[in-house]
Design an enzyme around this catalytic site. Structure first.
Site, PDB file in Angstrom:
ATOM      1  N   GLY A   1      69.921 -17.432 -18.037  1.00  0.00           N
ATOM      2  CA  GLY A   1      68.966 -17.493 -19.156  1.00  0.00           C
ATOM      3  C   GLY A   1      68.958 -16.152 -19.868  1.00  0.00           C
ATOM      4  O   GLY A   1      67.944 -15.694 -20.404  1.00  0.00           O
TER       5      GLY A   1
ATOM      6  N   ALA B   1      70.061 -14.990 -22.596  1.00  0.00           N
ATOM      7  CA  ALA B   1      69.776 -14.841 -24.027  1.00  0.00           C
ATOM      8  C   ALA B   1      68.308 -15.114 -24.336  1.00  0.00           C
ATOM      9  O   ALA B   1      67.887 -15.037 -25.492  1.00  0.00           O
ATOM     10  CB  ALA B   1      70.657 -15.801 -24.833  1.00  0.00           C
TER      11      ALA B   1
ATOM     12  N   VAL C   1      63.019 -17.936 -11.060  1.00  0.00           N
ATOM     13  CA  VAL C   1      61.928 -17.684 -12.008  1.00  0.00           C
ATOM     14  C   VAL C   1      61.666 -18.928 -12.860  1.00  0.00           C
ATOM     15  O   VAL C   1      60.529 -19.278 -13.158  1.00  0.00           O
ATOM     16  CB  VAL C   1      62.279 -16.483 -12.925  1.00  0.00           C
TER      17      VAL C   1
ATOM     18  N   ASN D   1      60.853 -22.367 -14.312  1.00  0.00           N
ATOM     19  CA  ASN D   1      59.864 -23.331 -13.801  1.00  0.00           C
ATOM     20  C   ASN D   1      60.428 -24.744 -13.697  1.00  0.00           C
ATOM     21  O   ASN D   1      61.293 -25.114 -14.474  1.00  0.00           O
ATOM     22  CB  ASN D   1      58.643 -23.334 -14.736  1.00  0.00           C
TER      23      ASN D   1
ATOM     24  N   ASP E   1      51.688 -13.609 -11.061  1.00  0.00           N
ATOM     25  CA  ASP E   1      50.319 -14.050 -10.760  1.00  0.00           C
ATOM     26  C   ASP E   1      49.578 -12.966  -9.972  1.00  0.00           C
ATOM     27  O   ASP E   1      48.396 -12.708 -10.209  1.00  0.00           O
ATOM     28  CB  ASP E   1      50.375 -15.362  -9.967  1.00  0.00           C
TER      29      ASP E   1
ATOM     30  N   HIS F   1      53.496 -21.607  -8.083  1.00  0.00           N
ATOM     31  CA  HIS F   1      53.319 -20.949  -9.390  1.00  0.00           C
ATOM     32  C   HIS F   1      52.946 -22.040 -10.395  1.00  0.00           C
ATOM     33  O   HIS F   1      53.780 -22.538 -11.157  1.00  0.00           O
ATOM     34  CB  HIS F   1      54.596 -20.231  -9.825  1.00  0.00           C
TER      35      HIS F   1
HETATM   36  N1  LIG Z   1      57.658 -17.888 -12.348  1.00  0.00           N
HETATM   37  C1  LIG Z   1      57.040 -17.241 -13.323  1.00  0.00           C
HETATM   38  O1  LIG Z   1      56.124 -16.437 -13.077  1.00  0.00           O
HETATM   39  C2  LIG Z   1      57.402 -17.463 -14.754  1.00  0.00           C
HETATM   40  C3  LIG Z   1      58.374 -18.367 -15.097  1.00  0.00           C
HETATM   41  N2  LIG Z   1      58.716 -18.549 -16.408  1.00  0.00           N
HETATM   42  C4  LIG Z   1      59.795 -19.492 -16.678  1.00  0.00           C
HETATM   43  O2  LIG Z   1      60.992 -18.751 -16.915  1.00  0.00           O
HETATM   44  C5  LIG Z   1      61.897 -19.546 -17.663  1.00  0.00           C
HETATM   45  C6  LIG Z   1      62.503 -18.735 -18.806  1.00  0.00           C
HETATM   46  O3  LIG Z   1      61.512 -18.327 -19.705  1.00  0.00           O
HETATM   47  P1  LIG Z   1      61.921 -17.661 -21.109  1.00  0.00           P
HETATM   48  O4  LIG Z   1      62.886 -16.569 -20.920  1.00  0.00           O
HETATM   49  O5  LIG Z   1      60.647 -17.397 -21.799  1.00  0.00           O
HETATM   50  O6  LIG Z   1      62.640 -18.894 -21.802  1.00  0.00           O
HETATM   51  P2  LIG Z   1      63.633 -18.906 -23.051  1.00  0.00           P
HETATM   52  O7  LIG Z   1      63.626 -20.315 -23.525  1.00  0.00           O
HETATM   53  O8  LIG Z   1      63.345 -17.795 -23.985  1.00  0.00           O
HETATM   54  O9  LIG Z   1      65.044 -18.602 -22.370  1.00  0.00           O
HETATM   55  C7  LIG Z   1      65.621 -19.468 -21.444  1.00  0.00           C
HETATM   56  C8  LIG Z   1      67.118 -19.309 -21.566  1.00  0.00           C
HETATM   57  O10 LIG Z   1      67.705 -20.046 -20.497  1.00  0.00           O
HETATM   58  C9  LIG Z   1      68.880 -20.634 -20.997  1.00  0.00           C
HETATM   59  N3  LIG Z   1      69.264 -21.724 -20.097  1.00  0.00           N
HETATM   60  C10 LIG Z   1      68.753 -22.975 -20.001  1.00  0.00           C
HETATM   61  N4  LIG Z   1      69.404 -23.675 -19.070  1.00  0.00           N
HETATM   62  C11 LIG Z   1      70.332 -22.841 -18.531  1.00  0.00           C
HETATM   63  C12 LIG Z   1      71.322 -22.993 -17.532  1.00  0.00           C
HETATM   64  N5  LIG Z   1      71.488 -24.149 -16.888  1.00  0.00           N
HETATM   65  N6  LIG Z   1      72.093 -21.934 -17.236  1.00  0.00           N
HETATM   66  C13 LIG Z   1      71.963 -20.763 -17.898  1.00  0.00           C
HETATM   67  N7  LIG Z   1      71.061 -20.559 -18.876  1.00  0.00           N
HETATM   68  C14 LIG Z   1      70.251 -21.593 -19.186  1.00  0.00           C
HETATM   69  C15 LIG Z   1      68.510 -21.060 -22.402  1.00  0.00           C
HETATM   70  O11 LIG Z   1      69.654 -21.291 -23.197  1.00  0.00           O
HETATM   71  C16 LIG Z   1      67.700 -19.870 -22.872  1.00  0.00           C
HETATM   72  O12 LIG Z   1      68.496 -18.884 -23.492  1.00  0.00           O
HETATM   73  C17 LIG Z   1      61.096 -20.757 -18.116  1.00  0.00           C
HETATM   74  O13 LIG Z   1      61.397 -21.828 -17.221  1.00  0.00           O
HETATM   75  C18 LIG Z   1      59.655 -20.327 -17.925  1.00  0.00           C
HETATM   76  O14 LIG Z   1      58.802 -21.416 -17.733  1.00  0.00           O
HETATM   77  C19 LIG Z   1      58.128 -17.845 -17.416  1.00  0.00           C
HETATM   78  C20 LIG Z   1      57.143 -16.920 -17.116  1.00  0.00           C
HETATM   79  C21 LIG Z   1      56.696 -16.686 -15.769  1.00  0.00           C
HETATM   80  O1  LIG Z   2      53.444 -21.646 -18.247  1.00  0.00           O
HETATM   81  C1  LIG Z   2      54.656 -21.858 -18.365  1.00  0.00           C
HETATM   82  O2  LIG Z   2      55.150 -23.007 -18.290  1.00  0.00           O
HETATM   83  C2  LIG Z   2      55.606 -20.733 -18.633  1.00  0.00           C
HETATM   84  C3  LIG Z   2      55.037 -19.394 -18.409  1.00  0.00           C
HETATM   85  C4  LIG Z   2      54.561 -19.140 -17.020  1.00  0.00           C
HETATM   86  O3  LIG Z   2      55.011 -19.716 -16.052  1.00  0.00           O
HETATM   87  C5  LIG Z   2      53.545 -18.103 -16.856  1.00  0.00           C
HETATM   88  O4  LIG Z   2      53.219 -17.385 -17.826  1.00  0.00           O
HETATM   89  O5  LIG Z   2      53.002 -17.968 -15.753  1.00  0.00           O
END
Ligand SMILES: NC(=O)C1=CN([C@@H]2O[C@H](COP(=O)(O)OP(=O)(O)OC[C@H]3O[C@@H](n4cnc5c(N)ncnc54)[C@H](O)[C@@H]3O)[C@@H](O)[C@H]2O)C=CC1
Ligand SMILES: O=C(O)CCC(=O)C(=O)O
Length: 336
Positions: free
Chosen positions: A12, A14, A130, A132, A160, A188
């Site tokens: 992910g 990008a 990371v 979700n 969290d 989470h």
């Molecule tokens: N566990 C946690 O505390 C948190 C988890 N997240 C999760 O993290 C993830 C990413 O969040 P963002 O960066 O904001 O999303 P984003 O949408 O900005 O970036 C996600 C990237 O992953 C790429 N992607 C999708 N499927 C892929 C694959 N199979 N292989 C490689 N790349 C792939 C997409 O093309 C995109 O560039 C989301 O699932 C979000 O819900 C976000 C915040 C906190």
């Molecule tokens: O709430 C979501 O689905 C993405 C962001 C996230 O997991 C968070 O901010 O804790």
């Protein structure tokens, strides 16, 4: 003697979390400035140009500990001989999708990535999920990587924990570094249980219970918990984008403490439930208080759990059991 380079992949790459995270890793904030890093970025083909732009920026930062940077859309290339895999890329929830639809979409991704890590990564690889639903995605990746020790898989709940720590600090009137021992239990998700009952606050040079420093047990049992549970949604509502800077910081904290050690501090990590003393079903990826040393986490066992807390530990475990069951059934049907 100079350390040998660590090969770290971020998926992910990008996306918005990675935009903050890659710089933290490349600058040496996560593994140390004396630890050379070979950084590997993986994203989907449509994001190749965007990744190339990030490569240019990383190059232009001229970070001394960044030994090399590679951007690829080829999963096999990305995961080969990897020491640390940070699995951020995931299929996001789209309007109208049920949680189970999102679980199903991601089950396929994390099954494939787990299986590939199993084949081409180092057997010592440490995997942080990371994307979700992070806990269940981690469970799936782990299941399809049977030759990598279960200990080497974890999911992120440090964001969290950091959110909860900051809430306690604000209530107690101290800075966050004065607060220790705050735990996130479970998933989470909105069922997670932020627990301050074993927390400590260093106030005016004296260490006191967090509950005494906050002096508001009603708040600790209500608004404190819901604020942390709903913080991701609150950031999303305000920014129209989900948390990214704080998520990247938390990923850095998690990886640093796991690999370099937590120096006796408790931190929250979602890890395999295996022989814990809290009655959490075996095998789930559940967030516990842990300490880390020499690259190994150990659950802090034996904490007193009140009736109030017990109920909350069970609710979030039940949700994770349901997610695990759904994902297993989906993957079974898909492979039939
Ligand atoms: N566990 C946690 O505390 C948190 C988890 N997240 C999760 O993290 C993830 C990413 O969040 P963002 O960066 O904001 O999303 P984003 O949408 O900005 O970036 C996600 C990237 O992953 C790429 N992607 C999708 N499927 C892929 C694959 N199979 N292989 C490689 N790349 C792939 C997409 O093309 C995109 O560039 C989301 O699932 C979000 O819900 C976000 C915040 C906190
Ligand atoms: O709430 C979501 O689905 C993405 C962001 C996230 O997991 C968070 O901010 O804790």
């Amino acid at each position: 003697m100079a350390k040998s380079p660590m090969r770290v992949v971020v998926t992910g790459a990008a996306g918005q979390i990675s935009y903050s995270l890659l710089a933290l890793i490349a600058r040496g904030d996560v593994f140390g400035r004396d630890q050379p890093v070979d950084l590997v970025m993986l994203d989907l083909p449509f994001a190749k140009d965007a990744m190339e732009g990030v490569v240019m920026e990383l190059t232009d930062c001229a970070f001394p500990s960044l030994k090399s940077v590679t951007a690829t859309c080829d999963q096999t290339e990305a995961f080969t001989d990897i020491d640390v895999a940070v699995l951020v890329g995931a299929f996001p929830r789209k309007p109208g999708m049920e949680r189970n639809d999102m679980l199903a979409k991601n089950a396929e991704i994390f099954k494939a990535q787990g299986a590939l890590l199993n084949t081409v990564a180092k057997k010592t690889v440490k995997v942080l999920v990371v994307g979700n639903p992070a806990n269940t995605n981690c469970l799936i990746a782990q299941k399809y990587a049977p030759t990598i020790p279960k200990q080497n898989f974890s999911a992120l709940t440090r964001l969290d924990q950091n959110r909860a720590t900051a809430q306690i600090a604000a209530k107690a009137g101290v800075t966050s570094d004065k607060v220790t021992g705050i735990t996130i239990w479970g998933n989470h998700s909105a069922t997670q249980y932020p627990d301050a009952w074993h927390g400590k606050v260093n106030k005016d040079g004296a260490e006191v219970a967090a509950s005494a420093a906050c002096n508001d047990n009603a708040w600790l049992k209500s608004d404190f918990i819901t604020t942390v549970q709903k913080r991701g949604a609150a950031v999303l509502a305000a920014r129209k984008l989900s948390s990214a800077m704080s998520a990247a910081k938390a990923i850095g904290d998690h990886l640093h403490d796991w690999i370099c050690g937590s120096e006796g501090r408790w931190v929250s990590m979602a890890v395999t439930s295996d022989g814990n003393k809290y009655g959490v079903p075996e095998g789930l990826i559940y967030s516990f208080p842990v300490t880390c040393q020499d690259g190994t986490w150990t659950v802090v066992n034996g904490l007193e759990i009140s009736e109030f807390s017990r109920e909350k530990l069970t609710v979030t475990a039940d949700e994770l059991s349901g997610e695990a069951k759904y994902a297993a059934e989906f993957l079974e049907k898909a492979s039939a």
